[in-house]
Design a protein around this motif. Structure first.
Motif, PDB file in Angstrom:
ATOM      1  N   ARG A  39      -8.023   2.380  47.256  1.00 19.09           N
ATOM      2  CA  ARG A  39      -7.348   3.245  48.237  1.00 19.09           C
ATOM      3  C   ARG A  39      -8.329   4.331  48.679  1.00 19.09           C
ATOM      4  NH1 ARG A  39      -1.698   2.267  47.701  1.00 19.09           N
ATOM      5  NH2 ARG A  39      -1.248   1.009  45.835  1.00 19.09           N
ATOM      6  N   TYR A  87     -14.232   7.974  50.729  1.00 15.10           N
ATOM      7  CA  TYR A  87     -13.793   8.975  49.761  1.00 15.10           C
ATOM      8  C   TYR A  87     -12.480   8.507  49.145  1.00 15.10           C
ATOM      9  CZ  TYR A  87     -17.395  11.947  51.747  1.00 15.10           C
ATOM     10  OH  TYR A  87     -18.602  12.450  52.162  1.00 15.10           O
ATOM     11  N   LYS A 115      -9.826   7.115  51.778  1.00 14.33           N
ATOM     12  CA  LYS A 115      -9.504   7.939  52.941  1.00 14.33           C
ATOM     13  C   LYS A 115     -10.250   7.408  54.174  1.00 14.33           C
ATOM     14  CE  LYS A 115      -9.003  12.050  50.030  1.00 14.33           C
ATOM     15  NZ  LYS A 115      -9.515  13.411  49.728  1.00 14.33           N
ATOM     16  N   ARG A 147      -8.817   8.099  47.403  1.00  9.21           N
ATOM     17  CA  ARG A 147      -7.523   8.763  47.298  1.00  9.21           C
ATOM     18  C   ARG A 147      -7.119   8.917  45.839  1.00  9.21           C
ATOM     19  NH1 ARG A 147      -4.898   8.991  52.247  1.00  9.21           N
ATOM     20  NH2 ARG A 147      -5.609   7.528  53.853  1.00  9.21           N
ATOM     21  N   GLY A 148      -7.561   7.987  44.996  1.00  6.61           N
ATOM     22  CA  GLY A 148      -7.222   8.022  43.582  1.00  6.61           C
ATOM     23  C   GLY A 148      -8.286   8.718  42.763  1.00  6.61           C
TER      24      GLY A 148
END
Length: 235
Positions: free
Chosen positions: A18, A201, A20, A203-204
């Motif tokens: 996940r 970048y 960005k 998300r987690g």
């Protein structure tokens, strides 16, 4: 940019699916690529190539190819079932993360495609008699070891991303439709992709990751003789 020790990177780099949509500076991608080419290749051939895909339309096309392949692969995962070392909750999380990537690969700001250019075997008549007699075995051997000249670079990419605060994951489902990928990227006939890596970048969060204990996977002097040493959860 972060500054972490080697073993911290090894122990905490995990599959981050996940990402960005924020753009990744070209300078950071260059650092990742420069880390990749520090890896070894067979015979020091350095016969690799790295395609950095940032064009939105090409990312969309690659994402569609990846989704088509992943629809097939997901059925195999489901039929195979949960690995014994994972809980059902862990397996469900894995499948959910995979499904997210299958649907959103093309949304990653960067898709990196590590490739190798084929090194052909010399003609049979130019080789010693002992090699000519086992020419078929040597051809099979060459095929089996091809990945050894690109996967060390891919691991360097994973660790470099971790050190630079980026997320990535090694994916290979697209290989089921390699010809379609080749057409999108305009790859020459003698070059082949070995991974498709979204970079962005995260998300987690980073690790630590959990793995089977060494006692289950490491042997001493022969298969089945347990390695006496113990690993550690963190560096």
């Amino acid at each position: 940019m972060t500054d972490i020790a080697l073993f911290e990177a090894i122990y905490t780099a995990r599959a981050l699916r996940r990402l960005k949509p924020d753009a990744v500076p070209e300078a950071l991608i260059s650092r990742v690529l420069d880390a990749a080419i520090r890896a070894s290749t067979g015979g020091n051939a350095q016969n690799w190539a790295f395609i950095v895909v940032r064009d939105a339309e090409k990312r969309r096309q690659l994402g569609a190819i990846y989704r088509r392949a992943s629809d097939e692969v997901s059925a195999i995962y489901a039929a195979r079932g949960r690995p014994a070392h994972m809980t059902q909750e862990q397996f469900d999380r894995l499948m959910a993360a995979g499904a997210y990537l299958w649907q959103h690969l093309g949304d990653a700001p960067v898709l990196l495609v590590p490739c190798l250019t084929t090194r052909e075997m010399p003609p049979r008549d130019r080789l010693p008699a002992a090699v000519r007699a086992r020419y078929a075995e040597h051809l099979a051997y060459q095929e089996r070891i091809r990945g050894a000249s690109i996967y060390p670079a891919i691991q360097n990419i994973i660790l470099a991303c971790r050190g630079l605060g980026l997320g990535t994951v090694i994916t290979t489902n697209h290989l089921l439709y390699e010809d379609d990928v080749r057409a999108v990227l305009g790859m020459p006939a003698d070059s082949f992709s070995f991974a498709l890596m979204p970079i962005g970048y995260p998300r987690g969060r980073y690790g630590p990751v959990t793995r089977k204990p060494l006692a289950e996977v490491a042997f001493a002097d022969g298969w089945g003789e347990r390695w006496p040493g113990r690993g550690q959860d963190r560096p």
